[in-house]
Design an enzyme around this catalytic site. Structure first.
Site, PDB file in Angstrom:
ATOM      1  N   GLY A  46      -4.647  -1.660  -8.740  1.00 32.68           N
ATOM      2  CA  GLY A  46      -5.794  -2.525  -8.498  1.00 32.68           C
ATOM      3  C   GLY A  46      -7.059  -1.916  -9.073  1.00 32.68           C
ATOM      4  N   GLN A  51     -15.850  -0.595 -10.417  1.00 34.35           N
ATOM      5  CA  GLN A  51     -15.268   0.700 -10.801  1.00 34.35           C
ATOM      6  C   GLN A  51     -15.415   0.967 -12.302  1.00 34.35           C
ATOM      7  OE1 GLN A  51     -11.434  -0.143  -8.502  1.00 34.35           O
ATOM      8  NE2 GLN A  51     -11.559   2.077  -8.396  1.00 34.35           N
ATOM      9  N   CYS A  99      -7.013   5.813  -4.899  1.00 36.16           N
ATOM     10  CA  CYS A  99      -8.015   5.003  -5.592  1.00 36.16           C
ATOM     11  C   CYS A  99      -8.327   5.658  -6.932  1.00 36.16           C
ATOM     12  CB  CYS A  99      -9.280   4.925  -4.737  1.00 36.16           C
ATOM     13  SG  CYS A  99     -10.608   3.979  -5.499  1.00 36.16           S
ATOM     14  N   LEU A 100      -8.430   4.848  -7.984  1.00 36.93           N
ATOM     15  CA  LEU A 100      -8.721   5.408  -9.304  1.00 36.93           C
ATOM     16  C   LEU A 100     -10.102   6.063  -9.343  1.00 36.93           C
ATOM     17  CD1 LEU A 100      -7.229   2.603 -11.585  1.00 36.93           C
ATOM     18  CD2 LEU A 100      -6.212   4.815 -10.985  1.00 36.93           C
ATOM     19  N   HIS A 141      -8.467  -3.316   0.082  1.00 30.99           N
ATOM     20  CA  HIS A 141      -9.017  -2.098  -0.531  1.00 30.99           C
ATOM     21  C   HIS A 141      -9.977  -2.472  -1.675  1.00 30.99           C
ATOM     22  CE1 HIS A 141      -8.466   2.088  -2.413  1.00 30.99           C
ATOM     23  NE2 HIS A 141      -9.055   1.376  -3.372  1.00 30.99           N
ATOM     24  N   GLU A 142      -9.522  -3.382  -2.538  1.00 28.71           N
ATOM     25  CA  GLU A 142     -10.357  -3.770  -3.692  1.00 28.71           C
ATOM     26  C   GLU A 142     -11.592  -4.545  -3.241  1.00 28.71           C
ATOM     27  OE1 GLU A 142      -9.742  -2.299  -6.369  1.00 28.71           O
ATOM     28  OE2 GLU A 142      -7.741  -1.660  -5.792  1.00 28.71           O
ATOM     29  N   HIS A 145     -14.424  -2.400  -2.328  1.00 26.18           N
ATOM     30  CA  HIS A 145     -15.229  -1.925  -3.469  1.00 26.18           C
ATOM     31  C   HIS A 145     -16.416  -2.850  -3.731  1.00 26.18           C
ATOM     32  CE1 HIS A 145     -13.098   1.541  -5.069  1.00 26.18           C
ATOM     33  NE2 HIS A 145     -11.937   0.912  -5.027  1.00 26.18           N
TER      34      HIS A 145
HETATM   35 NI    NI Z   1     -10.063   1.846  -5.163  1.00 24.49          NI
END
Ligand code: NI
Length: 174
Positions: A46, A51, A99-100, A141-142, A145
């Site tokens: 995701g 991000q 998470c990236l 989660h996304e 963000h």
């Molecule tokens: Ni994330």
């Protein structure tokens, strides 16, 4: 298509609250394609627009689950524009999230196990669906963000500081 640089904690831009998408135009389609390429390359399941530094309420998900019979990875790219959660279950589910933007750090996070969500896809079609399992976890989660919230913000300060310290150490070693 191009691979975009991913912002990493504690970059203050990750705390920005993203603004609704107003037009699903060619520029947005290019951004969506670039976000998928960036996510697959990372690799991740995701990615929210913030991000990659774009404060728009847009995120992409592809769980890339394996077909048990053929062992092949099945790609189901999903685009969520201006997503909203309409209902959430009282029952929680725990998932060891990563998470990236917080590379190589993982922690269990509790979230509602099932949600009813509404969003637009990349063609501007409205979806209202009930989701559960990894897709429900990943979407929540996304969506965090988009509010400037990282999964580590769900942890105690002690745990969060520990993960951020590990991240700094890892960067120094690299
Ligand atoms: Ni994330």
């Amino acid at each position: 298509m191009s691979i975009l640089p991913i912002l990493e904690a504690p970059d203050p831009r990750l705390k920005v609250i993203s603004k609704p998408v107003e037009a699903i135009d060619a520029a947005l389609q290019t951004l969506i394609d670039d976000m998928f390429e960036t996510m697959y390359d990372a690799p991740g399941i995701g990615l929210a627009a913030i991000q990659v530094g774009v404060p728009k309420r847009l995120l992409v998900i592809d769980l890339q689950e394996k077909d048990e019979e053929t062992d092949e990875t099945i790609r189901i790219p999903r685009v969520f524009i201006n997503p909203e959660i309409l209902e959430e279950s009282e029952e929680l589910s725990f998932y060891n999230e990563g998470c990236l933007s917080v590379p190589e750090q993982y922690a269990d996070v509790a979230r509602p196990a099932r949600i009813k969500a509404k969003w637009l896809d990349r063609d501007g079609r409205e979806h209202v669906e009930e989701l559960d399992g990894l897709l429900a976890t990943c979407l929540q989660h996304e969506m965090d963000h988009l509010q400037g919230i990282l999964f580590i913000d769900h942890l105690s300060k002690l745990k969060r500081d520990m993960l951020l310290k590990k991240l700094t150490k890892m960067r120094r070693a690299a």
